[in-house]
Design a protein around this motif. Structure first.
Motif, short mmCIF file in Angstrom:
data_model
loop_
_atom_site.label_atom_id
_atom_site.label_comp_id
_atom_site.label_asym_id
_atom_site.label_seq_id
_atom_site.Cartn_x
_atom_site.Cartn_y
_atom_site.Cartn_z
N LYS A 32 -13.49 18.13 -10.45
CA LYS A 32 -15.08 17.76 -11.07
C LYS A 32 -15.56 18.84 -11.64
O LYS A 32 -16.26 18.86 -12.75
N LYS A 33 -15.56 20.10 -11.16
CA LYS A 33 -16.16 21.44 -11.74
C LYS A 33 -15.40 21.67 -12.81
O LYS A 33 -15.91 22.31 -14.02
N VAL A 34 -14.07 21.59 -13.20
CA VAL A 34 -13.26 21.83 -14.32
C VAL A 34 -13.40 20.64 -15.31
O VAL A 34 -13.27 21.10 -16.34
N GLY A 35 -13.67 19.48 -15.00
CA GLY A 35 -13.69 18.54 -16.07
C GLY A 35 -12.52 17.67 -16.19
O GLY A 35 -12.53 16.69 -16.97
N GLU A 36 -11.46 18.06 -15.41
CA GLU A 36 -10.27 17.27 -15.33
C GLU A 36 -9.24 17.70 -14.29
O GLU A 36 -9.59 18.81 -13.85
N SER A 37 -8.41 16.90 -14.00
CA SER A 37 -7.45 17.17 -12.98
C SER A 37 -6.36 17.98 -13.36
O SER A 37 -5.79 17.94 -14.53
N ILE A 38 -6.06 19.09 -12.35
CA ILE A 38 -5.12 19.83 -12.99
C ILE A 38 -4.21 20.19 -11.78
O ILE A 38 -3.05 20.97 -11.82
N TRP A 39 -4.01 19.10 -10.88
CA TRP A 39 -3.07 19.10 -9.78
C TRP A 39 -1.74 18.18 -9.96
O TRP A 39 -2.05 17.22 -10.61
N GLN A 40 -0.78 18.73 -9.48
CA GLN A 40 0.18 17.74 -9.33
C GLN A 40 0.01 16.83 -8.04
O GLN A 40 -0.96 16.91 -7.13
N LYS A 41 0.78 15.74 -7.97
CA LYS A 41 0.17 14.67 -6.91
C LYS A 41 0.28 15.07 -5.47
O LYS A 41 -0.21 14.82 -4.65
N SER A 42 1.57 15.86 -5.32
CA SER A 42 1.89 16.13 -3.73
C SER A 42 1.50 17.82 -3.61
O SER A 42 0.98 18.33 -4.22
N PHE A 43 1.71 18.14 -2.24
CA PHE A 43 1.53 19.40 -2.08
C PHE A 43 2.41 19.70 -0.73
O PHE A 43 3.04 18.78 -0.02
N TYR A 44 2.81 21.04 -0.44
CA TYR A 44 3.87 21.38 0.51
C TYR A 44 2.72 21.97 1.69
O TYR A 44 1.92 22.81 1.59
#
Length: 75
Positions: A32-44
């Motif tokens: 929300k702060k960046v204005g777009e999603s920058i993440w992959q779907k999963s995490f370790y």
């Protein structure tokens, strides 16, 4: 590291806070702060079991940027 982050979390009250909920909320707030999603779907995730392991992981995270040139995505 330009292609990933490391986060150490200490969860004291686990009644409502799962690791998945915390990571989902963190990703949502930052997107929300960046204005777009920058993440992959999963995490370790990895649960730290004792002080020795904590120190090893903390040192790994601290030294991780110095090893960026060894990463397969280094450019």
């Amino acid at each position: 590291m330009p292609n990933h982050i490391h986060i150490l979390l200490e969860i004291k009250d686990t009644s409502d806070n799962t690791i998945s909920n915390i990571v989902r909320n963190l990703k949502s707030d930052i997107s929300k702060k960046v204005g777009e999603s920058i993440w992959q779907k999963s995490f370790y995730e990895h649960l730290i079991r004792d002080e020795k392991e904590y120190i090893q992981i903390k040192d790994y995270i601290r030294n991780n940027p110095f090893n960026w040139n060894k990463d397969k995505y280094y450019y």
